[in-house]
Design a protein around this motif. Structure first.
Motif, short mmCIF file in Angstrom:
data_model
loop_
_atom_site.label_atom_id
_atom_site.label_comp_id
_atom_site.label_asym_id
_atom_site.label_seq_id
_atom_site.Cartn_x
_atom_site.Cartn_y
_atom_site.Cartn_z
N THR A 36 11.50 -39.87 -21.09
CA THR A 36 11.29 -40.34 -22.45
C THR A 36 11.77 -41.77 -22.56
OG1 THR A 36 13.45 -39.56 -23.15
CG2 THR A 36 11.60 -38.04 -23.43
N SER A 43 21.35 -45.86 -28.98
CA SER A 43 21.28 -44.43 -29.28
C SER A 43 22.62 -43.72 -29.23
CB SER A 43 20.29 -43.75 -28.34
OG SER A 43 20.67 -43.92 -27.00
N THR A 73 19.61 -34.61 -28.37
CA THR A 73 19.56 -35.82 -27.56
C THR A 73 19.39 -37.05 -28.45
OG1 THR A 73 18.51 -34.58 -25.77
CG2 THR A 73 18.33 -36.98 -25.67
N MET A 75 18.18 -40.56 -29.32
CA MET A 75 17.06 -41.36 -28.82
C MET A 75 17.02 -42.77 -29.40
SD MET A 75 15.60 -39.29 -26.70
CE MET A 75 13.93 -39.81 -26.41
N VAL A 82 8.26 -37.30 -26.91
CA VAL A 82 8.62 -35.92 -26.62
C VAL A 82 7.46 -35.32 -25.84
CG1 VAL A 82 9.07 -33.63 -27.62
CG2 VAL A 82 10.04 -35.68 -28.70
N ILE A 100 16.03 -33.91 -30.91
CA ILE A 100 16.40 -35.32 -30.81
C ILE A 100 16.95 -35.81 -32.14
CG2 ILE A 100 14.70 -35.80 -29.00
CD1 ILE A 100 12.90 -37.09 -31.12
N VAL A 166 13.72 -32.64 -34.93
CA VAL A 166 14.02 -34.06 -35.02
C VAL A 166 15.01 -34.24 -36.18
CG1 VAL A 166 13.14 -36.38 -35.45
CG2 VAL A 166 11.72 -34.71 -34.23
#
Length: 170
Positions: A36, A43, A73, A75, A82, A100, A166
């Motif tokens: 990604t 981030s 995660t 990002m 993704v 994310i 998200v």
């Protein structure tokens, strides 16, 4: 007192490790190491609200659980990707990364890597995600202009845990 599950322990350990390493790399964002886009390089500075983290955890670990979920995660911002149809849940039935966190204004692109899938907002999602009917070899993008939590799933594979999330901050 209920003992924390494996995923919660892994998520907490990962968060502690990430916090400890937050200032150790300058980087330019680049490849996030998992296929990604790493975003804008900032981030590691994204703080996830506890309420948002709890919503994601509850959604992704509910039956059927997304078996590849091991935390959220970070990002960053700008444009991130993704994978759709990644390995997980007994086949190519996963999003990667599964959860994310991005900053407001970020465009997320879901890129199909295998199989017939889609992205559809789950009940209670703060965003109206809808890539249409399940299909193969496609992409879908959505720009998140406000803070919130977007939970989603793949219509034909929801029963095996093909779910994602998200978190948008800022």
């Amino acid at each position: 007192m209920k003992r924390p599950g494996r995923r919660r322990v892994l998520a907490a350990t990962g968060a502690a490790l990430a916090a400890g390493l937050a200032g150790c790399s300058g980087g330019d964002g680049g490849d996030g190491g998992d296929g990604t886009d790493g975003g804008d390089g900032g981030s590691s500075d994204i703080e996830i609200p506890a309420e948002a983290e709890s919503r994601v955890e509850d959604y992704l670990t509910a039956d059927p659980a997304a078996d590849n979920y091991d935390g959220i995660t970070a990002m960053g911002s700008g444009s991130v990707t993704v994978d759709v149809g990644a390995r997980g849940n007994g086949g190519n039935f996963a999003y990667a990364p599964v959860a994310i966190v991005v900053e407001s204004g970020t465009t997320v692109e879901w890129d199909w890597v295998a199989g017939n899938h889609n992205v559809l907002a789950a009940e209670g999602s703060d965003f109206d995600l809808d890539s249409g009917s399940a299909r193969r070899d496609d992409s879908y993008e959505f720009t998140f202009d406000s803070a919130g939590v977007g939970t989603y799933y793949c219509t034909p594979h929801q029963s095996v845990g093909m779910k994602g999330a998200v978190v948008v901050v800022g």
